[in-house]
Scaffold this active site. Structure first.
Site, PDB file in Angstrom:
ATOM      1  N   ALA A  87       4.229 -10.732   0.863  1.00  0.00           N
ATOM      2  CA  ALA A  87       3.361 -10.400  -0.355  1.00  0.00           C
ATOM      3  C   ALA A  87       4.514 -10.005  -1.263  1.00  0.00           C
ATOM      4  O   ALA A  87       3.873  -9.886  -2.369  1.00  0.00           O
ATOM      5  CB  ALA A  87       2.636  -8.990  -0.052  1.00  0.00           C
ATOM      6  N   ASP A  88       5.832 -10.014  -0.891  1.00  0.00           N
ATOM      7  CA  ASP A  88       6.766 -10.057  -2.038  1.00  0.00           C
ATOM      8  C   ASP A  88       6.667 -11.375  -2.986  1.00  0.00           C
ATOM      9  O   ASP A  88       7.038 -12.327  -2.546  1.00  0.00           O
ATOM     10  CB  ASP A  88       8.111  -9.936  -1.691  1.00  0.00           C
ATOM     11  CG  ASP A  88       9.167  -9.500  -2.321  1.00  0.00           C
ATOM     12  OD1 ASP A  88       9.374  -8.112  -2.458  1.00  0.00           O
ATOM     13  OD2 ASP A  88       9.787 -10.426  -2.897  1.00  0.00           O
ATOM     14  N   ILE A  89       6.418 -10.865  -4.301  1.00  0.00           N
ATOM     15  CA  ILE A  89       6.494 -11.937  -5.413  1.00  0.00           C
ATOM     16  C   ILE A  89       7.956 -12.740  -5.264  1.00  0.00           C
ATOM     17  O   ILE A  89       7.809 -13.618  -5.428  1.00  0.00           O
ATOM     18  CB  ILE A  89       6.349 -11.385  -6.687  1.00  0.00           C
ATOM     19  CG1 ILE A  89       4.779 -10.679  -6.588  1.00  0.00           C
ATOM     20  CG2 ILE A  89       6.371 -12.387  -7.789  1.00  0.00           C
ATOM     21  CD1 ILE A  89       3.787 -11.384  -6.325  1.00  0.00           C
ATOM     22  N   GLY A  90       8.963 -12.197  -5.265  1.00  0.00           N
ATOM     23  CA  GLY A  90      10.230 -12.874  -5.296  1.00  0.00           C
ATOM     24  C   GLY A  90      10.473 -13.843  -4.174  1.00  0.00           C
ATOM     25  O   GLY A  90      10.963 -14.939  -4.455  1.00  0.00           O
TER      26      GLY A  90
ATOM     27  N   TRP B 183      15.817 -14.258  -1.871  1.00  0.00           N
ATOM     28  CA  TRP B 183      16.295 -13.219  -2.894  1.00  0.00           C
ATOM     29  C   TRP B 183      17.167 -13.645  -3.739  1.00  0.00           C
ATOM     30  O   TRP B 183      17.269 -13.779  -4.991  1.00  0.00           O
ATOM     31  CB  TRP B 183      16.066 -11.828  -2.643  1.00  0.00           C
ATOM     32  CG  TRP B 183      14.756 -11.064  -2.189  1.00  0.00           C
ATOM     33  CD1 TRP B 183      13.713 -11.256  -2.948  1.00  0.00           C
ATOM     34  CD2 TRP B 183      14.564 -10.361  -1.262  1.00  0.00           C
ATOM     35  NE1 TRP B 183      12.577 -10.623  -2.263  1.00  0.00           N
ATOM     36  CE2 TRP B 183      13.187 -10.051  -1.392  1.00  0.00           C
ATOM     37  CE3 TRP B 183      15.165  -9.992  -0.316  1.00  0.00           C
ATOM     38  CZ2 TRP B 183      12.594  -9.115  -0.471  1.00  0.00           C
ATOM     39  CZ3 TRP B 183      14.685  -8.728   0.668  1.00  0.00           C
ATOM     40  CH2 TRP B 183      13.329  -8.571   0.574  1.00  0.00           C
TER      41      TRP B 183
END
Length: 287
Positions: free
Chosen positions: A241-244, A283
């Protein structure tokens, strides 16, 4: 005052670690001198410093602390926080031949550095929920500057008993949303009362920690996954779910839109059991 020289197996790129730490304005980092000063949370808070004196391939560090009586404990804590026992060479080898090989070559030896306190890690994760990175750091700064304390140029998050005693209005004054304020205070009350003992999670499996923490209001899977990575140093987390991470995958695979969770699962099959390092290097590719 005490000091100790530590050598570890390479590769370990401390300069890349400092680059990542520098993204957080609360960090006491000097990239030119290759140093960082860190808070040591304990019954008596103290500070310690780390100075890189080696290279990526032959890493060596000079660590210094305040109290000779706690030197062994502090050195052991630093060793854990900076993950000096992680076999980064073996992890790099695991990603050879995968889609992430170019990232592991470009950012060779970039290590995980853990948050300095599991409690502070959870608080930070809650503050950062659903915010862009710039404002997330701003809000965290306001919280720490207002209710935490500084020692030897190093900022400490407020202890749980202090945050537990705050009102929602206290945090709303810093531009916390009402719910975010309730979540941070609620978590702090659980830790302060002893109902939530974060130290016990050190030996618990990921699934059990996820089950226990998601029972707490304001803590969902994304927060727990980040806590497992940056609070406990677990190696196989992939917060879909991490946008990055979604943006990094979109860039890496030249996708027209962000990948679905099913597509992310397919990409990640070759990266286990080091999904946390896959996440870190993804990231890094967009920072």
């Amino acid at each position: 005052m005490w000091e100790k020289t530590v050598t570890i197996n390479g590769p370990y790129n401390f300069d890349r670690a400092l680059e990542r730490l520098s993204l957080d304005p609360l960090q006491a980092v000097d990239p030119l001198k290759r140093t960082v000063k860190i808070p040591i949370y304990g019954e008596v808070p103290e500070t310690a410093s780390i100075n890189a004196i080696g290279t990526t391939e032959e890493p060596a560090f000079l660590i210094q602390g305040e109290n000779p009586d706690t030197a062994e404990t502090v050195a052991k804590r630093i060793f854990h926080l900076f993950q000096w026992d992680t076999d980064i060479a073996g992890i790099i080898s695991h990603f050879t031949g995968t889609a992430l090989e170019p990232l592991f070559e470009e950012h060779r030896g970039t290590p995980f550095v853990l948050d300095y306190s599991p409690y502070a890690c959870l608080v930070k994760c809650i503050i950062h929920q659903q915010l862009n990175m710039k404002f997330a750091h701003t809000l965290t700064e306001r919280f720490v500057y207002t209710f935490g304390f500084q020692k030897d140029g190093v900022w400490f998050y407020p202890p749980p008993e202090k945050t537990a005693a705050l009102s929602v209005a206290d945090l709303r004054a810093l531009q916390f949303s009402e719910r975010k304020a309730e979540y941070v205070i609620g978590l702090s009350k659980l830790v302060d009362s002893g109902e939530l003992d974060l130290a016990k999670f050190e030996t618990k499996p990921d699934g059990e920690i996820l089950k226990n923490l998601t029972k707490i209001r304001g803590i969902g899977p994304w927060t727990v996954q980040n806590f497992l990575m940056f609070g406990l140093g677990r190696l196989n987390l992939f917060p879909k779910a991490d946008i990055g991470i979604q943006n990094a995958l979109k860039k890496l695979f030249q996708l027209e839109k962000k990948p679905t969770h099913e597509e992310m699962d397919a990409y990640a099959k070759d990266w286990e059991p080091y999904l946390s390092y896959a996440s870190l290097y993804l990231w890094r590719s967009i920072e």
